[in-house]
Design a protein around this motif. Sequence first.
Motif, short mmCIF file in Angstrom:
data_model
loop_
_atom_site.label_atom_id
_atom_site.label_comp_id
_atom_site.label_asym_id
_atom_site.label_seq_id
_atom_site.Cartn_x
_atom_site.Cartn_y
_atom_site.Cartn_z
N GLY A 1 48.88 39.02 44.46
CA GLY A 1 47.69 39.27 43.66
C GLY A 1 46.39 39.10 44.43
O GLY A 1 45.31 39.42 43.92
N GLU B 1 44.39 42.48 45.18
CA GLU B 1 43.78 42.99 43.95
C GLU B 1 42.54 42.17 43.58
O GLU B 1 41.53 42.72 43.14
CB GLU B 1 44.79 42.95 42.79
CG GLU B 1 45.93 43.92 42.92
CD GLU B 1 47.11 43.40 43.74
OE1 GLU B 1 48.15 44.05 43.73
OE2 GLU B 1 47.00 42.34 44.40
N TYR B 2 42.62 40.87 43.79
CA TYR B 2 41.49 39.99 43.50
C TYR B 2 40.27 40.37 44.34
O TYR B 2 39.16 40.54 43.81
CB TYR B 2 41.90 38.54 43.78
CG TYR B 2 40.77 37.54 43.69
CD1 TYR B 2 40.25 37.17 42.46
CD2 TYR B 2 40.22 36.98 44.84
CE1 TYR B 2 39.21 36.24 42.37
CE2 TYR B 2 39.18 36.05 44.76
CZ TYR B 2 38.69 35.69 43.53
OH TYR B 2 37.65 34.79 43.44
N SER C 1 45.59 40.95 39.35
CA SER C 1 45.70 39.76 40.19
C SER C 1 46.10 38.55 39.36
O SER C 1 46.98 37.78 39.75
CB SER C 1 44.35 39.51 40.89
OG SER C 1 44.38 38.32 41.62
#
Length: 107
Positions: free
Chosen positions: A65, A68-69, A90
Amino acid sequence: TALAENFFRIKDYESAIKMYKELAEIEENEITHIENIALSYFKMEDYVTAKIYYDKLMHLDKESGKPEYFIGLILINSEKEKACEFIRKSRLKGFNEAIFVDENYCN
């Protein structure tokens, strides 16, 4: 690796990027080098290049994740809805830093 980490630690991100790129060529399967390149560009506020590396990392690291964060953070001021989609992905993958951003910027 230690030299690249030292450059990063002293905020010489350009030298760190150069070293991490060399390491990434030698150790092609080591995604940490790609992650460190992306983070170095992020720290330099070169968000366009950072996003390129986080996009690449997202395909290599499908579980943490973290990519994506950071993509969400990069997009938060320009494309909030899209950014929040990445932040929520995320968060769903268990990346705890995404919780604060989701609750404070995406609601």
